[in-house]
Design a protein around this motif. Structure first.
Motif, PDB file in Angstrom:
ATOM      1  N   PRO A  54       0.803  -1.223   0.000  1.00 32.43           N
ATOM      2  CA  PRO A  54       0.000   0.000   0.000  1.00 32.43           C
ATOM      3  C   PRO A  54       0.835   1.272   0.000  1.00 32.43           C
ATOM      4  O   PRO A  54       0.362   2.319  -0.408  1.00 32.43           O
ATOM      5  CB  PRO A  54      -0.818  -0.097   1.286  1.00 32.43           C
ATOM      6  CG  PRO A  54      -0.742  -1.501   1.718  1.00 32.43           C
ATOM      7  CD  PRO A  54       0.502  -2.079   1.118  1.00 32.43           C
ATOM      8  N   SER A 103     -13.966  -1.199   4.937  1.00 35.85           N
ATOM      9  CA  SER A 103     -13.874  -2.659   4.793  1.00 35.85           C
ATOM     10  C   SER A 103     -13.175  -3.021   3.487  1.00 35.85           C
ATOM     11  O   SER A 103     -13.264  -2.299   2.490  1.00 35.85           O
ATOM     12  CB  SER A 103     -15.255  -3.304   4.880  1.00 35.85           C
ATOM     13  OG  SER A 103     -16.102  -2.819   3.892  1.00 35.85           O
ATOM     14  N   PRO A 104     -12.461  -4.145   3.486  1.00 37.72           N
ATOM     15  CA  PRO A 104     -11.722  -4.554   2.287  1.00 37.72           C
ATOM     16  C   PRO A 104     -12.620  -5.300   1.300  1.00 37.72           C
ATOM     17  O   PRO A 104     -13.584  -5.954   1.683  1.00 37.72           O
ATOM     18  CB  PRO A 104     -10.653  -5.486   2.854  1.00 37.72           C
ATOM     19  CG  PRO A 104     -11.254  -6.057   4.086  1.00 37.72           C
ATOM     20  CD  PRO A 104     -12.149  -4.978   4.642  1.00 37.72           C
ATOM     21  N   SER A 139     -11.892  -7.891  -1.985  1.00 37.95           N
ATOM     22  CA  SER A 139     -10.881  -8.625  -2.743  1.00 37.95           C
ATOM     23  C   SER A 139     -11.386  -8.924  -4.146  1.00 37.95           C
ATOM     24  O   SER A 139     -12.590  -9.099  -4.363  1.00 37.95           O
ATOM     25  CB  SER A 139     -10.536  -9.931  -2.038  1.00 37.95           C
ATOM     26  OG  SER A 139      -9.949  -9.664  -0.790  1.00 37.95           O
ATOM     27  N   GLU A 154      -6.142  -8.511  -6.079  1.00 38.81           N
ATOM     28  CA  GLU A 154      -6.119  -7.105  -5.677  1.00 38.81           C
ATOM     29  C   GLU A 154      -6.998  -6.920  -4.453  1.00 38.81           C
ATOM     30  O   GLU A 154      -7.937  -7.679  -4.234  1.00 38.81           O
ATOM     31  CB  GLU A 154      -6.655  -6.206  -6.792  1.00 38.81           C
ATOM     32  CG  GLU A 154      -5.776  -6.138  -8.001  1.00 38.81           C
ATOM     33  CD  GLU A 154      -6.308  -5.213  -9.058  1.00 38.81           C
ATOM     34  OE1 GLU A 154      -5.485  -4.678  -9.810  1.00 38.81           O
ATOM     35  OE2 GLU A 154      -7.540  -5.024  -9.154  1.00 38.81           O
ATOM     36  N   ARG A 155      -6.656  -5.909  -3.674  1.00 35.00           N
ATOM     37  CA  ARG A 155      -7.474  -5.561  -2.516  1.00 35.00           C
ATOM     38  C   ARG A 155      -7.795  -4.078  -2.589  1.00 35.00           C
ATOM     39  O   ARG A 155      -6.931  -3.245  -2.869  1.00 35.00           O
ATOM     40  CB  ARG A 155      -6.741  -5.871  -1.224  1.00 35.00           C
ATOM     41  CG  ARG A 155      -7.637  -5.695  -0.012  1.00 35.00           C
ATOM     42  CD  ARG A 155      -7.125  -6.410   1.224  1.00 35.00           C
ATOM     43  NE  ARG A 155      -7.007  -7.847   0.984  1.00 35.00           N
ATOM     44  CZ  ARG A 155      -5.870  -8.527   1.130  1.00 35.00           C
ATOM     45  NH1 ARG A 155      -4.779  -7.929   1.521  1.00 35.00           N
ATOM     46  NH2 ARG A 155      -5.835  -9.823   0.911  1.00 35.00           N
ATOM     47  N   TYR A 156      -9.060  -3.780  -2.359  1.00 31.52           N
ATOM     48  CA  TYR A 156      -9.570  -2.416  -2.353  1.00 31.52           C
ATOM     49  C   TYR A 156     -10.107  -2.103  -0.961  1.00 31.52           C
ATOM     50  O   TYR A 156     -10.478  -3.001  -0.218  1.00 31.52           O
ATOM     51  CB  TYR A 156     -10.735  -2.262  -3.346  1.00 31.52           C
ATOM     52  CG  TYR A 156     -10.351  -2.487  -4.782  1.00 31.52           C
ATOM     53  CD1 TYR A 156     -10.070  -1.415  -5.607  1.00 31.52           C
ATOM     54  CD2 TYR A 156     -10.282  -3.764  -5.311  1.00 31.52           C
ATOM     55  CE1 TYR A 156      -9.729  -1.603  -6.934  1.00 31.52           C
ATOM     56  CE2 TYR A 156      -9.934  -3.970  -6.635  1.00 31.52           C
ATOM     57  CZ  TYR A 156      -9.655  -2.896  -7.438  1.00 31.52           C
ATOM     58  OH  TYR A 156      -9.318  -3.095  -8.744  1.00 31.52           O
ATOM     59  N   ILE A 157     -10.195  -0.832  -0.630  1.00 33.38           N
ATOM     60  CA  ILE A 157     -10.815  -0.371   0.611  1.00 33.38           C
ATOM     61  C   ILE A 157     -11.964   0.548   0.232  1.00 33.38           C
ATOM     62  O   ILE A 157     -11.818   1.425  -0.626  1.00 33.38           O
ATOM     63  CB  ILE A 157      -9.800   0.386   1.505  1.00 33.38           C
ATOM     64  CG1 ILE A 157      -8.642  -0.527   1.899  1.00 33.38           C
ATOM     65  CG2 ILE A 157     -10.482   0.973   2.739  1.00 33.38           C
ATOM     66  CD1 ILE A 157      -9.011  -1.676   2.807  1.00 33.38           C
ATOM     67  N   LEU A 160     -14.032   2.927  -4.426  1.00 33.96           N
ATOM     68  CA  LEU A 160     -13.054   1.904  -4.074  1.00 33.96           C
ATOM     69  C   LEU A 160     -11.646   2.434  -4.295  1.00 33.96           C
ATOM     70  O   LEU A 160     -11.360   3.030  -5.332  1.00 33.96           O
ATOM     71  CB  LEU A 160     -13.260   0.649  -4.933  1.00 33.96           C
ATOM     72  CG  LEU A 160     -14.572  -0.081  -4.727  1.00 33.96           C
ATOM     73  CD1 LEU A 160     -14.729  -1.193  -5.757  1.00 33.96           C
ATOM     74  CD2 LEU A 160     -14.646  -0.661  -3.329  1.00 33.96           C
ATOM     75  N   VAL A 165      -5.452  -0.702  -2.943  1.00 28.85           N
ATOM     76  CA  VAL A 165      -4.386  -0.564  -1.952  1.00 28.85           C
ATOM     77  C   VAL A 165      -3.337  -1.661  -2.019  1.00 28.85           C
ATOM     78  O   VAL A 165      -2.271  -1.535  -1.422  1.00 28.85           O
ATOM     79  CB  VAL A 165      -4.963  -0.498  -0.514  1.00 28.85           C
ATOM     80  CG1 VAL A 165      -5.792   0.751  -0.321  1.00 28.85           C
ATOM     81  CG2 VAL A 165      -5.757  -1.744  -0.178  1.00 28.85           C
ATOM     82  N   TRP A 166      -3.614  -2.766  -2.744  1.00 27.15           N
ATOM     83  CA  TRP A 166      -2.679  -3.886  -2.738  1.00 27.15           C
ATOM     84  C   TRP A 166      -2.877  -4.726  -3.981  1.00 27.15           C
ATOM     85  O   TRP A 166      -4.006  -4.886  -4.457  1.00 27.15           O
ATOM     86  CB  TRP A 166      -2.921  -4.728  -1.487  1.00 27.15           C
ATOM     87  CG  TRP A 166      -2.062  -5.927  -1.331  1.00 27.15           C
ATOM     88  CD1 TRP A 166      -0.800  -5.976  -0.806  1.00 27.15           C
ATOM     89  CD2 TRP A 166      -2.395  -7.271  -1.671  1.00 27.15           C
ATOM     90  NE1 TRP A 166      -0.344  -7.269  -0.810  1.00 27.15           N
ATOM     91  CE2 TRP A 166      -1.310  -8.079  -1.341  1.00 27.15           C
ATOM     92  CE3 TRP A 166      -3.516  -7.861  -2.250  1.00 27.15           C
ATOM     93  CZ2 TRP A 166      -1.309  -9.452  -1.554  1.00 27.15           C
ATOM     94  CZ3 TRP A 166      -3.514  -9.224  -2.452  1.00 27.15           C
ATOM     95  CH2 TRP A 166      -2.418 -10.011  -2.110  1.00 27.15           C
TER      96      TRP A 166
END
Length: 91
Positions: A20, A49-50, A52, A65-68, A75, A78-79
């Protein structure tokens, strides 16, 4: 010894992760936010909250991928992890 060192270096490059803190984490084709934010919003999920997402990129590699979820319900990416399966593409 040289063969073992080369094998260790090759296996060490099997995955790539972008943390991130890395500037320039941009959506790629297949990302949820590629081409802009989605039209639908996650209205029931709590802010922060995340979320995926998994897909295959243009090279056939598996991407996670991961979003917040942001306060405005957009969205934020972040990863990202790209699995470089070659030459052991078994999935």
């Amino acid at each position: 010894m040289v063969l073992i060192a080369g094998l260790a270096a090759a296996l060490g490059g099997c995955t790539a992760t972008i943390s991130p803190d890395t500037p320039g984490l941009e959506p790629i084709p297949g990302s949820i936010t590629y081409g802009g934010q989605p039209r639908t919003r996650l209205t029931r999920a709590p802010i922060g909250s995340p979320v995926s997402h998994q897909f295959r990129n243009e090279f056939g590699q598996r991407v996670e991928e991961r979003y917040i979820i942001q306060p405005d319900r957009s969205l934020k990416l972040v990863w990202r992890r790209i699995y470089r399966d070659w030459p052991f593409n078994d999935d």
